[in-house]
Scaffold this motif. Structure first.
Motif, mmCIF file in Angstrom:
data_model
loop_
_atom_site.group_PDB
_atom_site.id
_atom_site.type_symbol
_atom_site.label_atom_id
_atom_site.label_comp_id
_atom_site.label_asym_id
_atom_site.label_seq_id
_atom_site.Cartn_x
_atom_site.Cartn_y
_atom_site.Cartn_z
ATOM 1 N N TYR A 151 43.969 -8.325 -12.683
ATOM 2 C CA TYR A 151 44.932 -8.263 -13.758
ATOM 3 C C TYR A 151 45.414 -7.800 -13.915
ATOM 4 C CZ TYR A 151 47.782 -10.938 -17.272
ATOM 5 O OH TYR A 151 48.390 -11.892 -18.313
ATOM 6 N N ILE A 156 49.699 -8.500 -11.158
ATOM 7 C CA ILE A 156 49.747 -9.404 -11.113
ATOM 8 C C ILE A 156 49.848 -9.867 -13.414
ATOM 9 C CG2 ILE A 156 48.386 -11.594 -11.172
ATOM 10 C CD1 ILE A 156 46.853 -11.389 -8.938
ATOM 11 N N ASP A 158 51.912 -7.926 -14.880
ATOM 12 C CA ASP A 158 53.667 -8.245 -14.820
ATOM 13 C C ASP A 158 54.057 -9.381 -15.650
ATOM 14 O OD1 ASP A 158 53.101 -5.291 -15.356
ATOM 15 O OD2 ASP A 158 53.636 -4.925 -13.185
ATOM 16 N N LEU A 159 53.406 -10.349 -14.512
ATOM 17 C CA LEU A 159 54.247 -11.267 -15.184
ATOM 18 C C LEU A 159 54.302 -11.441 -16.375
ATOM 19 C CD1 LEU A 159 51.997 -13.176 -11.550
ATOM 20 C CD2 LEU A 159 55.011 -12.461 -11.240
ATOM 21 N N PRO A 160 54.709 -12.460 -16.565
ATOM 22 C CA PRO A 160 55.278 -13.583 -17.762
ATOM 23 C C PRO A 160 54.256 -14.641 -18.319
ATOM 24 C CG PRO A 160 56.907 -14.447 -16.171
ATOM 25 C CD PRO A 160 56.279 -13.361 -15.435
ATOM 26 N N TRP A 161 52.932 -14.246 -18.491
ATOM 27 C CA TRP A 161 51.926 -15.433 -18.488
ATOM 28 C C TRP A 161 52.014 -16.199 -19.955
ATOM 29 C CZ3 TRP A 161 48.972 -17.524 -15.164
ATOM 30 C CH2 TRP A 161 48.606 -16.453 -13.891
ATOM 31 N N MET A 164 54.372 -18.376 -18.677
ATOM 32 C CA MET A 164 54.026 -18.997 -17.361
ATOM 33 C C MET A 164 53.038 -20.152 -17.335
ATOM 34 S SD MET A 164 54.283 -16.585 -14.364
ATOM 35 C CE MET A 164 53.091 -17.140 -13.619
#
Length: 284
Positions: A151, A156, A158-161, A164
């Motif tokens: 992670y 992965i 860098d995604l806007p968790w 999300m």
């Protein structure tokens, strides 16, 4: 009641209460900021939830009381506890994002209530709607996954968790009260390709749980969630292909056919249902 019978009835309910203990402990750990322990307790609760069903079937001690107790405990351990873990870990800084926690918990409660009405007391090869243990484990183990190199050192992470996860909670909640079909524990044997694939799946799950729990649980749970969606979509598309039987045409053909004798089907007595038929288990 003989002491042996009383012990056989108390044993599965004891595992159900152990599930409740782990769910409450998970909430307490999350409130203290120990999200690693909170996720671990939810996983322990899922194991206890699986064992209470197995023990009830093995001892033939299923009861209506056990069914209701299991549903109430699941609402806490896989509805309230994972939602609060997400609140303390992700949403606590906002004033309004707690509403996602309420929505997820409400859907888990409705899913369990519908299960008791529609599926309890019946043998089925699938779940209607995403099982609440699978949804709860998906949320609870996100923190585990967020601490792994898979992670933090890949794209992965860098995604806007933060954004999300709102949609993840909404999606899991909607899937719990949907009509999407989810498979139960796969059949394991060496006489068919399906049985061999089921064996490999069980072995792979066992290896992942034992040796790579933090890297395994969240991706595997998300894969199970997506599997039910893709399976439902593909089956829906196949039903629309030309050449499929038209149910309306079948009704017209049956009008000229001689009437069939209808057999009276015995209605199952839920008070004397098979052991643990009303307990919803984790699919893994």
């Amino acid at each position: 009641m003989r002491p042996r019978q009383a012990a056989a009835i108390a044993l599965p309910n004891g595992f159900t209460l152990a599930n409740l203990f782990f769910g409450i402990f998970g909430i307490v750990a999350a409130s203290r900021g120990d999200f690693d322990a909170a996720a671990r307790f939810i996983v322990f609760g899922a194991i206890a939830d699986t064992l209470d069903g197995r023990i009830a079937r093995a001892t033939k001690s299923g009861s209506r009381f056990g069914e209701e107790l299991d549903s109430l405990v699941d609402a806490i351990s896989f509805g309230t506890a994972p939602a609060l873990i997400m609140y303390f870990a992700v949403f606590q800084s906002s004033r309004w994002e707690w509403i996602f926690c309420f929505f997820f918990t409400a859907c888990a409660v409705m899913r369990l209530a519908r299960f008791n009405v529609e599926q309890a007391g019946r043998k089925n090869t699938h779940f209607t709607g995403l099982p609440s243990p699978a949804a709860g484990i998906t949320l609870a183990t996100y923190y585990w996954f967020s601490q792994t190199p898979l992670y933090t050192e890949t794209i992965i992470g860098d995604l806007p968790w933060h954004q999300m996860l709102r949609w993840v909670m909404l999606g899991l909640g909607m899937l719990m009260i949907s009509n999407v079909q989810y498979a139960k524990v796969p059949t394991v044997n060496f006489h068919s390709l399906k049985g061999i694939l089921g064996f490999l799946l069980v072995v792979g799950t066992f290896i992942g749980v034992i040796f790579l729990p933090k890297k395994f649980f969240f991706p595997a749970s998300m894969a199970y969630v997506l599997y039910g969606i893709l399976r439902t979509v593909l089956l829906g598309l196949l039903d629309r292909l030309p050449g499929r039987d038209d149910p309306e045409g079948d009704d017209e053909d049956e009008e000229d056919a001689p009437p069939r004798r209808r057999r009276r089907r015995r209605r199952p007595n839920r008070n004397q249902s098979g052991p643990d038929t009303g307990r919803e288990e984790s699919p893994a």
